[in-house]
Design a protein around this motif. Structure first.
Motif, PDB file in Angstrom:
ATOM      1  N   ALA A 219       0.807  -1.222   0.000  1.00 37.81           N
ATOM      2  CA  ALA A 219       0.000   0.000   0.000  1.00 37.81           C
ATOM      3  C   ALA A 219       0.842   1.275   0.000  1.00 37.81           C
ATOM      4  O   ALA A 219       0.527   2.222  -0.730  1.00 37.81           O
ATOM      5  CB  ALA A 219      -0.971  -0.010   1.182  1.00 37.81           C
ATOM      6  N   PRO A 220       1.924   1.389   0.792  1.00 38.34           N
ATOM      7  CA  PRO A 220       2.732   2.620   0.732  1.00 38.34           C
ATOM      8  C   PRO A 220       3.345   2.865  -0.651  1.00 38.34           C
ATOM      9  O   PRO A 220       3.396   4.015  -1.106  1.00 38.34           O
ATOM     10  CB  PRO A 220       3.817   2.388   1.787  1.00 38.34           C
ATOM     11  CG  PRO A 220       3.217   1.430   2.742  1.00 38.34           C
ATOM     12  CD  PRO A 220       2.387   0.522   1.898  1.00 38.34           C
ATOM     13  N   LEU A 221       3.810   1.811  -1.325  1.00 37.43           N
ATOM     14  CA  LEU A 221       4.365   1.976  -2.667  1.00 37.43           C
ATOM     15  C   LEU A 221       3.304   2.472  -3.636  1.00 37.43           C
ATOM     16  O   LEU A 221       3.563   3.346  -4.480  1.00 37.43           O
ATOM     17  CB  LEU A 221       4.938   0.652  -3.163  1.00 37.43           C
ATOM     18  CG  LEU A 221       6.368   0.295  -2.748  1.00 37.43           C
ATOM     19  CD1 LEU A 221       6.734  -1.074  -3.282  1.00 37.43           C
ATOM     20  CD2 LEU A 221       7.350   1.329  -3.255  1.00 37.43           C
ATOM     21  N   LEU A 222       2.107   1.931  -3.540  1.00 36.35           N
ATOM     22  CA  LEU A 222       1.033   2.336  -4.445  1.00 36.35           C
ATOM     23  C   LEU A 222       0.622   3.784  -4.182  1.00 36.35           C
ATOM     24  O   LEU A 222       0.400   4.560  -5.130  1.00 36.35           O
ATOM     25  CB  LEU A 222      -0.164   1.401  -4.272  1.00 36.35           C
ATOM     26  CG  LEU A 222       0.085  -0.069  -4.640  1.00 36.35           C
ATOM     27  CD1 LEU A 222      -1.110  -0.926  -4.261  1.00 36.35           C
ATOM     28  CD2 LEU A 222       0.387  -0.220  -6.130  1.00 36.35           C
ATOM     29  N   LEU A 223       0.523   4.172  -2.916  1.00 33.64           N
ATOM     30  CA  LEU A 223       0.143   5.544  -2.597  1.00 33.64           C
ATOM     31  C   LEU A 223       1.220   6.523  -3.047  1.00 33.64           C
ATOM     32  O   LEU A 223       0.914   7.612  -3.549  1.00 33.64           O
ATOM     33  CB  LEU A 223      -0.109   5.678  -1.099  1.00 33.64           C
ATOM     34  CG  LEU A 223      -0.589   7.048  -0.613  1.00 33.64           C
ATOM     35  CD1 LEU A 223      -1.884   7.445  -1.307  1.00 33.64           C
ATOM     36  CD2 LEU A 223      -0.782   7.041   0.901  1.00 33.64           C
ATOM     37  N   GLU A 224       2.483   6.141  -2.901  1.00 31.19           N
ATOM     38  CA  GLU A 224       3.578   7.015  -3.344  1.00 31.19           C
ATOM     39  C   GLU A 224       3.544   7.200  -4.861  1.00 31.19           C
ATOM     40  O   GLU A 224       3.763   8.308  -5.372  1.00 31.19           O
ATOM     41  CB  GLU A 224       4.910   6.421  -2.894  1.00 31.19           C
ATOM     42  CG  GLU A 224       6.114   7.301  -3.146  1.00 31.19           C
ATOM     43  CD  GLU A 224       6.837   6.950  -4.423  1.00 31.19           C
ATOM     44  OE1 GLU A 224       7.551   7.805  -4.969  1.00 31.19           O
ATOM     45  OE2 GLU A 224       6.668   5.809  -4.890  1.00 31.19           O
ATOM     46  N   GLN A 225       3.230   6.135  -5.617  1.00 31.14           N
ATOM     47  CA  GLN A 225       3.109   6.257  -7.075  1.00 31.14           C
ATOM     48  C   GLN A 225       1.922   7.138  -7.450  1.00 31.14           C
ATOM     49  O   GLN A 225       2.008   7.955  -8.378  1.00 31.14           O
ATOM     50  CB  GLN A 225       2.937   4.867  -7.691  1.00 31.14           C
ATOM     51  CG  GLN A 225       4.159   3.972  -7.575  1.00 31.14           C
ATOM     52  CD  GLN A 225       3.874   2.561  -8.020  1.00 31.14           C
ATOM     53  OE1 GLN A 225       3.527   2.314  -9.179  1.00 31.14           O
ATOM     54  NE2 GLN A 225       3.992   1.608  -7.109  1.00 31.14           N
ATOM     55  N   ALA A 247      -5.406   2.730   0.220  1.00 30.53           N
ATOM     56  CA  ALA A 247      -4.019   2.726   0.684  1.00 30.53           C
ATOM     57  C   ALA A 247      -3.867   3.567   1.946  1.00 30.53           C
ATOM     58  O   ALA A 247      -3.165   3.167   2.891  1.00 30.53           O
ATOM     59  CB  ALA A 247      -3.099   3.240  -0.422  1.00 30.53           C
ATOM     60  N   VAL A 248      -4.505   4.730   2.006  1.00 37.96           N
ATOM     61  CA  VAL A 248      -4.438   5.566   3.210  1.00 37.96           C
ATOM     62  C   VAL A 248      -5.013   4.827   4.406  1.00 37.96           C
ATOM     63  O   VAL A 248      -4.418   4.798   5.500  1.00 37.96           O
ATOM     64  CB  VAL A 248      -5.180   6.894   2.976  1.00 37.96           C
ATOM     65  CG1 VAL A 248      -5.357   7.658   4.286  1.00 37.96           C
ATOM     66  CG2 VAL A 248      -4.436   7.756   1.976  1.00 37.96           C
ATOM     67  N   GLU A 249      -6.149   4.193   4.218  1.00 35.54           N
ATOM     68  CA  GLU A 249      -6.785   3.459   5.320  1.00 35.54           C
ATOM     69  C   GLU A 249      -5.905   2.307   5.798  1.00 35.54           C
ATOM     70  O   GLU A 249      -5.779   2.062   7.007  1.00 35.54           O
ATOM     71  CB  GLU A 249      -8.145   2.935   4.861  1.00 35.54           C
ATOM     72  CG  GLU A 249      -8.890   2.144   5.927  1.00 35.54           C
ATOM     73  CD  GLU A 249     -10.219   1.603   5.423  1.00 35.54           C
ATOM     74  OE1 GLU A 249     -10.849   0.825   6.161  1.00 35.54           O
ATOM     75  OE2 GLU A 249     -10.612   1.963   4.290  1.00 35.54           O
TER      76      GLU A 249
END
Length: 626
Positions: A219-225, A247-249
Motif C-alpha cells: 500500500a505505501p508503494l502504491l500511494l507514493e506512485q 491505501a491511506v486506510e
C-alpha cells in the motif's frame, strides 16, 4: 486405409505406384518392400537408416509409415496415424523482433527526451489511443493527398512520473504471452495510469489484478506512485481514487508494521506532507507509542530541509530507483545531527526550514500531528532540541504547552482543546481497557533478528498512589545468561524528585500478563500471567522474570500486525502501601514468590534476611542477595 498407398518421396509426399491391376485387392500375405526411392526406417524404432538424407518436412517417429503384412484393419483397432511436421529451414529459433531493435518500424513515438521507433499495427491493436491517432493521420493523408507525420508525441499526454514506466508498457504490448507479464510493485500503479490514458485494456486488467493481489503488502508503494502523478484538484477516475483511499486506510491500520519494512518506509517518507497529515491525525493509527510517530516525523522534516539543498520543489532528497538510500534514513534522531546555532544569531541558518519552502505550512502541520503529551521524556527532549533548530520557536512552545497540560491535574480540558488526546490503544478483541492500577505496553515484533540481547524497551510511566511504575521489556532477553530470544519482562519503579532519599514501597504485590490474540472465529483472548511480592526501593528498582516467555514462544502471542501486548498490574490489597505515608517497612514474614523472579540486572532472587542485632557485623547490608 487409404493412406496405405502413400510413400515418402524425397521430393515430398506423393502417391505411390499401385502394386497391382486397378481395382484388384492385394493378397493378404503380400509384404510391402521399400523401393529405391523410399526412406528405409529402422525396425520398430522410427529412425531413418544411416546415410538417408532428411526430407524438407521431416517425419518424426509418431508420423512414420508402419509396415503391414495384412489387409487394412478396422478403425476401432488401428493405431492412429500422425504426421509430425517440423519446420527446418529459414531462421527458426533466431532472435525474435521486439520494440528495441527498431527493424521494420513504421511509427515513431516520443516520450520526453526519448524517441522510440515502433510498429503501427501492434500499437493500434493494443491501444485505443494509438488506433484513434493513426486513423486521424490516415484521413489527413487522404484529404491532403500527401504524406503526413507518422508518429505520436506522448510527452504531454502522459504524466512526467509515468515516462520511465512507458518501456514496461511496450514490453507488454510486444509480449507474445501477455498473461505471464510481470511488473515490479514500484511501477504497478504507474502502468495502470498509462493503460488508463492510452486505452490499453489488457495492461489495465493485468495491473489491476497485480495490485489487488499485493495490495495489503504494498500500500505505501502504491500511494507514493499515485502522489507522483496526481494533480491536486483533478479527478483521476473511480478506480485510482479507490486505490488511493484504500491505501491511506491500510497505512493507518498497519503504520508501524510498514515502517519495519525498509522499502515501505522509504515510500512513506516520500509521501507529500499533506497526505501524511491525513494519516497521522487518525486516532486509530497503529503504533506502539507516540515515540514511533515522532521518529518518523523528524526524519520526514529533515528530508524536506535537505530538499532546499537539492534544489527540489516539494519532494524529498530520498533515494530514487537505482540510488543508494540517504545515510540518515535509518539512523535515530540525535541532537548533533544539525549544525549548532549561536545563541545571539537571529538569522535563518541554511539548515532551517525556510519561509519560502513551497510546503512549509504542510510540514509545520505535520510536526503538530505528534501528540506531545504522550511522548516519552527522552524523545521529548530530542523534539525540543530539533524543533529549536529546524522550526520557529512558537512550534516548540506548542509542544511544551501540551506537555504541561497533561502533567496538570486540571489540564484535561486543555488537552482536548489542543487536540492532544491519546490514540486508540492496541488490544486484542474483547480485552477490557486498563484500570487505574494497570499498565499496558505493546511493541512491534517483526522477526527474531530485530532486537539484540540486552536491548530494552520501556512503557510510559504511570502513577498509582505515590509510586510511579512502568514496564521494562527485553524482547531478545537480558544479557545475564538467559537463553537467547527469551522474552524478559519487569515492573520498574521510576524515582521522582520529591521522594525522600530513602524512599521505599513495601510488600507490593504485582502481576505481569502477556495477552494472547484469538487465532480463529469463536476463540477468545487468553493470557499467561505471573505474580510476585516485592519491596521497591532506591537500589531495587525493578522486579520480574528473565524467561517470562521461552525462546520461540513469543510467536504464539503475536497479533495479526505483529504486536505483542503486555499488562502489568498491582493487586488491590497493596494499594494502601503505594503511598509514602503508609510505606513503613514491615520487614518480617516475607512470603517470597511461587516462581523464581529477579531484577533485570541479575538472575538471582532477592529476599530480605532477618535483621542482625544492633552493632553486629553486616548490620548495614542485611538486604544483600543470598
Amino acid at each position: 486405409c487409404g493412406l496405405k498407398g502413400l510413400r515418402a518421396d524425397r521430393r515430398g509426399l506423393l502417391p505411390a505406384a499401385p502394386s497391382g491391376p486397378p481395382h484388384v485387392a492385394m493378397d493378404p500375405a503380400t509384404t510391402l518392400e521399400p523401393t529405391s526411392d523410399d526412406d528405409v526406417l529402422t525396425e520398430a524404432s522410427g529412425q531413418r537408416s544411416p546415410g538417408s538424407p532428411p526430407p524438407p518436412l521431416g517425419l518424426v517417429p509418431g508420423g512414420s509409415l508402419p509396415r503391414s503384412n495384412s489387409t487394412c484393419t478396422t478403425a476401432s483397432t488401428a493405431t492412429p496415424f500422425r504426421l509430425g511436421l517440423q519446420f527446418r529451414c529459414g531462421q527458426a529459433g533466431g532472435p525474435r523482433q521486439n520494440w528495441r531493435d527498431g527493424r521494420f518500424s513504421d511509427w515513431e513515438v516520443k516520450v520526453g527526451e526519448k524517441t522510440y521507433h515502433l510498429h503501427a499495427f501492434l500499437l493500434a491493436r493494443a491501444s485505443l489511443f494509438f488506433e484513434s491517432h493513426m486513423s486521424m493521420a490516415a484521413r489527413t493523408e487522404a484529404d491532403e493527398h500527401g504524406p503526413c507525420t507518422r508518429g505520436s508525441d506522448l510527452s504531454e499526454v502522459l504524466p512526467r512520473s509515468c515516462h520511465a514506466a512507458f518501456e514496461l508498457a511496450l514490453d507488454f504490448i510486444y509480449s507474445e504471452n501477455q498473461a505471464a507479464f510481470e511488473a515490479p510493485a514500484s511501477k504497478a500503479l504507474l502502468l495502470l495510469k498509462i493503460a488508463d490514458i492510452l486505452g490499453i485494456a489488457g495492461l489495465f486488467d493485468a495491473m489491476g489484478k497485480r495490485i489487488d493481489v499485493a495490495f495489503a503488502d504494498t500500500a505505501p508503494l502504491l500511494l507514493e506512485q499515485y502522489c507522483r502523478f496526481h494533480i491536486p484538484g483533478t479527478d483521476d477516475g473511480a478506480a485510482l481514487r479507490q486505490i488511493r483511499d484504500g491505501a491511506v486506510e491500510l497505512i493507518v491500520r498497519k503504520f508501524q508494521a510498514f515502517l519495519a519494512n525498509p522499502e515501505m518506509r522509504v515510500a512513506m517518507l516520500r509521501l507529500p506532507a499533506s497526505v501524511l497529515v491525513e494519516i497521522l491525525e487518525a486516532d486509530e493509527l497503529r503504533v506502539a507509542g507516540e515515540d514511533i510517530v515522532f521518529d518518523f516525523v523528524a526524519a520526514r522534516l529533515r528530508a524536506a530541509i535537505a530538499d532546499d539543498g537539492c534544489g527540489s520543489s516539494g519532494g524529498s532528497c530520498l533515494a530514487q530507483d537505482g540510488e543508494d538510500d540517504a545515510p540518515w534514513m535509518y539512523s535515530p534522531v540525535v541532537d548533533d545531527q544539525a549544525p549548532q546555532r549561536s545563541s545571539d544569531s537571529s538569522e535563518d541558518a541554511p539548515w532551517r526550514l525556510k519561509d519560502t519552502h513551497p510546503h512549509r505550512e504542510d510540514l509545520v502541520s505535520l510536526w503538530k500531528r505528534v501528540r506531545w503529551a504522550f511522548l516519552g521524556a527522552g524523545k521529548f527532549a530530542e523534539a525540543l532540541a530539533l524543533g529549536r533548530r529546524l522550526l520557529r520557536p512558537e512550534v516548540a512552545l506548542d509542544a511544551l504547552t501540551a506537555r504541561i497540560a497533561r502533567s496538570d491535574l486540571t489540564g484535561a480540558q486543555m488537552l482536548g482543546a489542543l487536540g492532544s488526546t491519546p490514540r486508540r490503544p492496541i488490544l486484542p478483541p474483547g480485552v477490557p481497557p486498563p484500570t487505574s492500577t494497570e499498565i499496558d505496553f505493546c511493541f512491534h515484533y517483526a522477526h527474531t533478528e530485530q532486537f539484540n540481547c540486552g536491548d530494552a524497551l520501556r512503557s510510559q510511566p504511570k502513577r498509582i498512589g505515590d509510586i510511579v511504575l512502568r514496564m521494562l521489556v527485553f524482547p531478545a532477553g537480558t544479557d545475564t545468561g538467559v537463553a537467547k530470544n527469551s522474552l524478559s519482562v519487569f515492573l520498574e519503579a521510576v524515582p521522582q524528585p520529591r521522594w525522600p532519599r530513602d524512599w521505599e514501597f513495601t510488600n507490593i504485590r504485582y502481576a505481569i500478563a502477556c495477552i494472547r490474540w484469538p487465532t480463529g472465529s469463536g476463540e477468545t483472548w487468553a493470557a499467561k500471567r505471573k505474580s510476585d511480592l516485592w519491596t521497591f526501593k532506591a537500589n531495587r528498582l525493578d522486579r520480574g522474570w528473565h524467561d517470562f516467555l521461552a525462546p520461540g514462544e513469543i510467536h504464539k502471542y503475536l497479533g495479526p500486525d505483529g504486536f505483542v501486548c503486555i499488562r502489568g498490574s498491582l493487586e488491590p490489597e497493596c494499594l494502601g502501601r503505594t503511598f509514602l505515608l503508609g510505606c513503613q517497612a514491615d520487614r518480617s514474614g516475607y512470603p517470597g514468590a511461587l516462581e523464581a523472579s529477579g531484577s533485570s540486572g541479575s538472575r538471582r532472587s532477592w529476599a530480605p534476611r532477618p535483621a542482625p542485632p544492633p552493632g553486629a557485623q553486616g548490620a548495614s547490608d542485611w538486604l544483600s542477595p543470598r
